[in-house]
Design a protein around this motif. Structure first.
Motif, PDB file in Angstrom:
ATOM      1  N   HIS A 191      35.599 -26.685  32.334  1.00  0.00           N
ATOM      2  CA  HIS A 191      36.510 -27.781  31.992  1.00  0.00           C
ATOM      3  C   HIS A 191      37.849 -27.682  32.713  1.00  0.00           C
ATOM      4  O   HIS A 191      38.236 -26.613  33.150  1.00  0.00           O
ATOM      5  CB  HIS A 191      36.793 -27.789  30.483  1.00  0.00           C
ATOM      6  N   GLU A 192      38.510 -28.846  32.777  1.00  0.00           N
ATOM      7  CA  GLU A 192      39.916 -28.877  33.200  1.00  0.00           C
ATOM      8  C   GLU A 192      40.735 -28.970  31.918  1.00  0.00           C
ATOM      9  O   GLU A 192      40.472 -29.835  31.085  1.00  0.00           O
ATOM     10  CB  GLU A 192      40.190 -30.119  34.058  1.00  0.00           C
ATOM     11  N   TYR A 219      44.387 -29.396  29.770  1.00  0.00           N
ATOM     12  CA  TYR A 219      45.758 -29.923  29.775  1.00  0.00           C
ATOM     13  C   TYR A 219      46.466 -29.401  28.538  1.00  0.00           C
ATOM     14  O   TYR A 219      45.878 -29.369  27.458  1.00  0.00           O
ATOM     15  CB  TYR A 219      45.728 -31.457  29.760  1.00  0.00           C
ATOM     16  N   THR A 230      40.833 -30.571  26.643  1.00  0.00           N
ATOM     17  CA  THR A 230      40.051 -30.747  27.872  1.00  0.00           C
ATOM     18  C   THR A 230      40.478 -32.069  28.500  1.00  0.00           C
ATOM     19  O   THR A 230      41.078 -32.926  27.831  1.00  0.00           O
ATOM     20  CB  THR A 230      38.550 -30.812  27.566  1.00  0.00           C
ATOM     21  N   LEU A 231      40.166 -32.242  29.762  1.00  0.00           N
ATOM     22  CA  LEU A 231      40.529 -33.472  30.470  1.00  0.00           C
ATOM     23  C   LEU A 231      40.086 -34.714  29.681  1.00  0.00           C
ATOM     24  O   LEU A 231      40.853 -35.653  29.495  1.00  0.00           O
ATOM     25  CB  LEU A 231      39.892 -33.473  31.863  1.00  0.00           C
ATOM     26  N   GLU A 232      38.839 -34.672  29.186  1.00  0.00           N
ATOM     27  CA  GLU A 232      38.284 -35.806  28.461  1.00  0.00           C
ATOM     28  C   GLU A 232      39.132 -36.144  27.232  1.00  0.00           C
ATOM     29  O   GLU A 232      39.456 -37.307  26.982  1.00  0.00           O
ATOM     30  CB  GLU A 232      36.833 -35.521  28.040  1.00  0.00           C
ATOM     31  N   ASN A 233      39.474 -35.103  26.470  1.00  0.00           N
ATOM     32  CA  ASN A 233      40.290 -35.328  25.270  1.00  0.00           C
ATOM     33  C   ASN A 233      41.718 -35.754  25.618  1.00  0.00           C
ATOM     34  O   ASN A 233      42.315 -36.576  24.926  1.00  0.00           O
ATOM     35  CB  ASN A 233      40.329 -34.071  24.401  1.00  0.00           C
ATOM     36  N   MET A 254      42.625 -37.458  28.171  1.00  0.00           N
ATOM     37  CA  MET A 254      42.576 -38.864  28.565  1.00  0.00           C
ATOM     38  C   MET A 254      42.585 -39.777  27.343  1.00  0.00           C
ATOM     39  O   MET A 254      43.260 -40.801  27.327  1.00  0.00           O
ATOM     40  CB  MET A 254      41.313 -39.129  29.405  1.00  0.00           C
ATOM     41  N   GLU A 255      41.848 -39.381  26.315  1.00  0.00           N
ATOM     42  CA  GLU A 255      41.812 -40.167  25.080  1.00  0.00           C
ATOM     43  C   GLU A 255      43.200 -40.333  24.478  1.00  0.00           C
ATOM     44  O   GLU A 255      43.481 -41.310  23.786  1.00  0.00           O
ATOM     45  CB  GLU A 255      40.910 -39.480  24.044  1.00  0.00           C
ATOM     46  N   HIS A 256      44.055 -39.345  24.711  1.00  0.00           N
ATOM     47  CA  HIS A 256      45.417 -39.399  24.168  1.00  0.00           C
ATOM     48  C   HIS A 256      46.432 -39.831  25.223  1.00  0.00           C
ATOM     49  O   HIS A 256      47.637 -39.608  25.052  1.00  0.00           O
ATOM     50  CB  HIS A 256      45.804 -38.039  23.585  1.00  0.00           C
ATOM     51  N   ASN A 257      45.926 -40.395  26.330  1.00  0.00           N
ATOM     52  CA  ASN A 257      46.796 -40.843  27.433  1.00  0.00           C
ATOM     53  C   ASN A 257      47.719 -39.732  27.928  1.00  0.00           C
ATOM     54  O   ASN A 257      48.865 -39.985  28.314  1.00  0.00           O
ATOM     55  CB  ASN A 257      47.630 -42.055  27.012  1.00  0.00           C
TER      56      ASN A 257
END
Ligand SMILES: [Zn+2]
Length: 207
Positions: free
Chosen positions: A112-113, A115, A125-128, A130-133
């Motif tokens: 994973h990436e 943040y 994770t990147l996916e999560n 993104m969900e939180h902008n």
């Protein structure tokens, strides 16, 4: 040859039994059948606290116990003996376990990436993220990408370090298990050397 040190054992004891466990271990080692009331008194712990820690020790066979009924009071008193041989096994076992967990963690870090918040509130994770902008949902700061290379290298170094120590200890343990063989090997070597050196030199020096 580096053997298992007292520090290795105390670290393991803390890992197995928690912060009060080291005190119990120090009282138990080199003694046999120690009365739990004596332990309680010396460490200012309750019998329940002691039995809880002993229960954790028992799961790794680190202690054996006997009990006697107190005839006056009608309850059982436990007597504990620490199993030092088993302690060494558990040290090795926990190190292997640690490596296994770190390898799992490494896999996850590599897959994973991540943040994270500069205030260290969250790590996503990147996916999560993104969900939180890419905004921290605790404090509202912008999330930063983490240095994956640095994170994974740290875990790899840690694994290497534990593995090196484990190899050292396993080697020491196996050498300890067969001291007679080692002794014979050394003797043979000395024997051969003596033959080599004695051939060219005349034996006149010896009287
Ligand atoms: Zn935050």
């Amino acid at each position: 040859m580096k053997m298992i040190t007292e520090k290795d054992i105390e670290d393991m004891i803390g890992e197995v039994g928690g912060s009060d466990a080291a005190g119990i271990y120090r009282l138990l080692k080199d003694k046999e059948n120690l009365n739990e009331f004596i332990i309680a008194e010396k460490l200012k712990l309750t019998i329940n606290q002691i039995r809880n820690i002993m229960y954790k020790f028992e799961r790794y066979n680190l202690i054996s116990s006997t009990r006697k009924k107190d005839r006056k009071k009608g309850w059982y008193i436990y007597f504990y003996t620490f199993n030092s041989k088993q302690a060494e096994e558990v040290v090795l076992h926990l190190k292997k376990e640690r490596i296994r967990i770190l390898e799992k963690q490494l896999e996850r870090e590599e897959a994973h990436e991540f943040y994270s918040c500069p205030n260290k509130c969250v790590r996503l994770t990147l996916e999560n993220a993104m969900e939180h902008n890419f905004i921290c949902f605790e404090c509202g700061k912008l999330l930063n990408p983490e240095d994956k290379e640095k994170n994974t290298q740290k875990i790899k170094d840690f694994i290497t370090q534990i593995r090196a120590r484990l190899t050292e200890l396993e080697k020491a343990a196996s050498e300890k298990k067969r001291p007679k063989e080692e002794h014979i090997k050394v003797k043979k070597k000395i024997g051969k050397k003596q033959i080599k050196y004695s051939k060219p030199k005349p034996k006149k020096k010896k009287k």
